[in-house]
Design a protein around this motif. Structure first.
Motif, PDB file in Angstrom:
ATOM      1  N   SER A  78     -80.376  13.516-124.869  1.00  0.00           N
ATOM      2  CA  SER A  78     -81.674  14.156-124.724  1.00  0.00           C
ATOM      3  C   SER A  78     -81.745  14.412-123.193  1.00  0.00           C
ATOM      4  N   ALA A  79     -81.687  13.376-122.524  1.00  0.00           N
ATOM      5  CA  ALA A  79     -81.531  13.223-120.967  1.00  0.00           C
ATOM      6  C   ALA A  79     -80.514  14.284-120.408  1.00  0.00           C
ATOM      7  N   ALA A  80     -79.446  14.303-121.101  1.00  0.00           N
ATOM      8  CA  ALA A  80     -78.432  15.311-120.419  1.00  0.00           C
ATOM      9  C   ALA A  80     -78.641  16.934-121.012  1.00  0.00           C
ATOM     10  N   TRP A  81     -79.236  16.942-121.884  1.00  0.00           N
ATOM     11  CA  TRP A  81     -79.822  18.444-122.297  1.00  0.00           C
ATOM     12  C   TRP A  81     -80.971  18.807-121.393  1.00  0.00           C
ATOM     13  N   ARG A 137     -73.303  17.971-127.244  1.00  0.00           N
ATOM     14  CA  ARG A 137     -72.120  17.833-126.161  1.00  0.00           C
ATOM     15  C   ARG A 137     -71.336  19.104-126.618  1.00  0.00           C
ATOM     16  N   SER A 138     -71.026  19.594-127.730  1.00  0.00           N
ATOM     17  CA  SER A 138     -70.303  20.746-127.890  1.00  0.00           C
ATOM     18  C   SER A 138     -71.119  21.885-127.727  1.00  0.00           C
ATOM     19  N   GLN A 139     -72.481  21.974-127.769  1.00  0.00           N
ATOM     20  CA  GLN A 139     -73.314  23.335-127.794  1.00  0.00           C
ATOM     21  C   GLN A 139     -74.351  23.468-126.753  1.00  0.00           C
ATOM     22  N   PRO A 147     -75.690  16.132-113.551  1.00  0.00           N
ATOM     23  CA  PRO A 147     -76.344  15.516-112.350  1.00  0.00           C
ATOM     24  C   PRO A 147     -77.901  15.831-112.501  1.00  0.00           C
ATOM     25  N   VAL A 148     -78.627  15.057-111.684  1.00  0.00           N
ATOM     26  CA  VAL A 148     -80.141  15.519-111.350  1.00  0.00           C
ATOM     27  C   VAL A 148     -79.961  16.571-110.516  1.00  0.00           C
ATOM     28  N   PRO A 149     -80.851  17.518-110.551  1.00  0.00           N
ATOM     29  CA  PRO A 149     -81.010  18.730-109.490  1.00  0.00           C
ATOM     30  C   PRO A 149     -81.445  18.041-108.173  1.00  0.00           C
ATOM     31  N   PRO A 150     -80.781  18.615-107.160  1.00  0.00           N
ATOM     32  CA  PRO A 150     -81.453  18.051-105.860  1.00  0.00           C
ATOM     33  C   PRO A 150     -82.897  18.120-105.514  1.00  0.00           C
ATOM     34  N   HIS A 236     -78.883   9.048-110.443  1.00  0.00           N
ATOM     35  CA  HIS A 236     -78.870  10.683-110.175  1.00  0.00           C
ATOM     36  C   HIS A 236     -78.037  11.488-111.108  1.00  0.00           C
ATOM     37  N   SER A 237     -77.763  10.948-112.284  1.00  0.00           N
ATOM     38  CA  SER A 237     -76.946  11.785-113.294  1.00  0.00           C
ATOM     39  C   SER A 237     -77.060  10.812-114.496  1.00  0.00           C
ATOM     40  N   ILE A 238     -76.569  11.512-115.644  1.00  0.00           N
ATOM     41  CA  ILE A 238     -76.414  10.773-116.797  1.00  0.00           C
ATOM     42  C   ILE A 238     -75.112  11.175-117.400  1.00  0.00           C
ATOM     43  N   ASN A 239     -74.267  10.401-118.007  1.00  0.00           N
ATOM     44  CA  ASN A 239     -72.848  10.295-118.380  1.00  0.00           C
ATOM     45  C   ASN A 239     -73.126  10.126-119.915  1.00  0.00           C
ATOM     46  N   THR A 240     -72.968  11.066-120.576  1.00  0.00           N
ATOM     47  CA  THR A 240     -72.903  10.982-122.183  1.00  0.00           C
ATOM     48  C   THR A 240     -71.809  10.016-122.751  1.00  0.00           C
TER      49      THR A 240
END
Length: 327
Positions: A78-81, A137-139, A147-150, A236-240
């Motif tokens: 959810s955070a990555a999306w 992850r696929s769609q 990454p989090v936008p600057p 400052h990012s999320i790694n799935t």
């Protein structure tokens, strides 16, 4: 009298775990170089905060006699999306609204499968977690680490301090306070305990058990989203790829070792806090010692197994559950 005895045991377990956390902290501070370094202490606080927030959602589910194995997948994906939508040019409001709607849909789907389709919670949430990870992850995202936008507010939150204390601590404290109020001072919170203590009796009393099951899994999903955003803020990012880590077992370990019985109906926010403290300090100490991950996992698995055995002794299954387990 028996219930009072169990309550005394739960309180004793909580105090023992807190004492172990203090002892482990003192021993680590004395023996491990760099343990008391400011950066390491901040790392401990952040890990305890994220782990504690996730454990709060798991606790609400387990107290009602359930389990949510999709929580880490919901957190990461959810955070990555959300971050992917922002990086694709979506506005803040639209990206957050769509993400929250998706998380609500997942929580409601989990609750529906368990409450109305009678799918066991362990299988429903295991399948939904795998689906969420694979589909997002696929769609919906283009890479494992998003990454989090600057200049985004998450970046500001992650670097924020109040009297040198990271903002994550205050987020965890706020979430713990809200969970405490919900469980102790609302009728829905009392319903959670009633259902965990005796599901059939709760149904006979007229408690809307099926909507309450759905509510618990929706709460768990929303808390997972909050934990994902907090993780993205601190890193400052999320790694799935965290979905394939042992984080889920760490969450269950925090809940069980803190004193929340897997049989349901007992425990609370204080158990989550002491469990998160102990496990967070332990994981940090093992990292400083440079214990290989394979041995860390073996050690955590052993502790989890012991905690489950102790839980089964302190919180024996009721007659209804025991009959269901007979061959």
């Amino acid at each position: 009298m028996f219930s009072r005895l169990l309550g005394h045991q739960a309180w004793s377990q909580e105090r023992i775990v807190l004492a172990l956390a203090v002892l482990l902290f003192a021993v680590s501070a004395a023996l491990l170089p760099g343990f008391l370094a400011p950066n390491n202490l901040i790392s401990i606080i952040r890990s305890v905060s994220v782990l504690g927030i996730l454990a709060l959602g798991m606790a609400v589910v387990i107290i009602g006699r359930g389990i949510d194995l999709a929580v880490v997948a919901i957190m990461a994906m959810s955070a990555a999306w959300y971050l992917q939508l922002l990086n694709d040019g979506w506005s803040e409001g639209a990206a957050l609204l769509v993400t929250v709607a998706g998380v609500l849909a997942i929580g409601m789907a989990n609750g529906f499968l368990i409450a109305y389709a009678d799918v066991p919670a362990i299988f429903a949430t295991l399948a939904s977690g795998a689906f969420v990870f694979g589909y997002v992850r696929s769609q919906l995202i283009t890479q494992d680490a998003v990454p989090v936008p600057p200049g985004h507010w998450l970046e500001t939150l992650g670097s924020g301090r109040f009297f040198a204390i990271p903002a994550e601590v205050f987020v965890f404290a706020g979430a713990a306070f809200i969970a405490y109020l919900f469980l102790r001072y609302t009728k829905w919170g009392r319903f959670v305990y009633f259902m965990g203590d005796n599901f059939q009796a709760a149904r006979n009393l007229g408690i809307p058990v099926r909507p309450m099951i759905m509510l618990r899994y929706v709460i768990s999903a929303l808390i997972a989203l909050a934990a994902g955003l907090l993780t993205a803020a601190s890193l400052h990012s999320i790694n799935t790829r965290v979905v394939n880590s042992t984080l889920l077992y760490d969450i269950i370990l925090v809940v069980v070792i803190g004193g929340i019985g897997l049989s349901g109906g007992k425990g609370g926010v204080r158990n989550v806090i002491v469990g998160a403290l102990l496990i967070g300090i332990m994981l940090n100490a093992m990292t400083i010692i440079d214990i290989p991950n394979i041995y860390q996992n073996l050690f955590k698995a052993t502790i989890l197994l012991i905690a489950i055995i102790v839980d089964s002794l302190l919180n024996p299954r009721d007659e209804q559950t025991a009959q269901q387990g007979d061959i």
